[in-house]
Design a protein around this motif. Structure first.
Motif, PDB file in Angstrom:
ATOM      1  N   ILE A   1      -5.387  -4.351  -0.706  1.00 16.10           N
ATOM      2  CA  ILE A   1      -5.292  -5.052   0.653  1.00 16.10           C
ATOM      3  C   ILE A   1      -6.154  -6.518   0.498  1.00 16.10           C
ATOM      4  O   ILE A   1      -5.484  -7.531   0.931  1.00 16.10           O
ATOM      5  CB  ILE A   1      -5.759  -4.420   1.934  1.00 16.10           C
TER       6      ILE A   1
ATOM      7  N   VAL B   1       1.053  -1.260   0.029  1.00 14.94           N
ATOM      8  CA  VAL B   1       0.199   0.264  -0.099  1.00 14.94           C
ATOM      9  C   VAL B   1       0.727   1.413  -0.032  1.00 14.94           C
ATOM     10  O   VAL B   1       0.576   2.363  -0.698  1.00 14.94           O
ATOM     11  CB  VAL B   1      -0.754   0.078   1.149  1.00 14.94           C
TER      12      VAL B   1
ATOM     13  N   LEU C   1      -7.193   1.416  -2.581  1.00 11.66           N
ATOM     14  CA  LEU C   1      -6.426   1.052  -1.329  1.00 11.66           C
ATOM     15  C   LEU C   1      -7.115  -0.434  -0.669  1.00 11.66           C
ATOM     16  O   LEU C   1      -6.367  -1.439  -0.412  1.00 11.66           O
ATOM     17  CB  LEU C   1      -6.445   1.763  -0.207  1.00 11.66           C
TER      18      LEU C   1
ATOM     19  N   ALA D   1      -4.649   4.636   6.516  1.00 14.96           N
ATOM     20  CA  ALA D   1      -4.051   5.149   5.600  1.00 14.96           C
ATOM     21  C   ALA D   1      -3.951   6.821   5.266  1.00 14.96           C
ATOM     22  O   ALA D   1      -5.147   6.989   5.255  1.00 14.96           O
ATOM     23  CB  ALA D   1      -4.154   4.559   4.047  1.00 14.96           C
TER      24      ALA D   1
ATOM     25  N   VAL E   1       1.151   4.769   5.596  1.00 15.26           N
ATOM     26  CA  VAL E   1       0.287   3.542   6.192  1.00 15.26           C
ATOM     27  C   VAL E   1       0.875   2.970   7.110  1.00 15.26           C
ATOM     28  O   VAL E   1       1.965   2.950   7.328  1.00 15.26           O
ATOM     29  CB  VAL E   1       0.233   2.731   4.839  1.00 15.26           C
TER      30      VAL E   1
END
Length: 69
Positions: free
Chosen positions: A60, A24, A56, A44, A33
């Motif tokens: 993840i 990220v 984002l 973040a 982050v």
């Protein structure tokens, strides 16, 4: 800059932190982050003109972590 927080399923190992922060953190527009291992949260700070919170979240999830909220 915008701040977003994601609640993940419980993290199982400290290497999860490096994996998420590394991927990220390299995204364009991401300023900062931080993964909180004990609470399984990701925070973040990002430029909303460059990247979205959905992007984002997708990164993840592609790493294998379920985003709950």
């Amino acid at each position: 800059m915008t701040t977003v927080k994601f609640q993940l399923e419980p993290l199982t190992c400290p290497s999860c932190i490096k994996k998420i922060e590394g991927k990220v953190g390299k995204m364009n527009g991401v300023e900062q982050v931080k993964v909180l291992f004990n609470s399984s949260k990701v925070k973040a700070v990002y430029d909303e003109n460059t990247v979205s919170s959905d992007e984002l979240k997708t990164v993840i999830e592609k790493l294998g972590y379920s985003v709950l909220a």
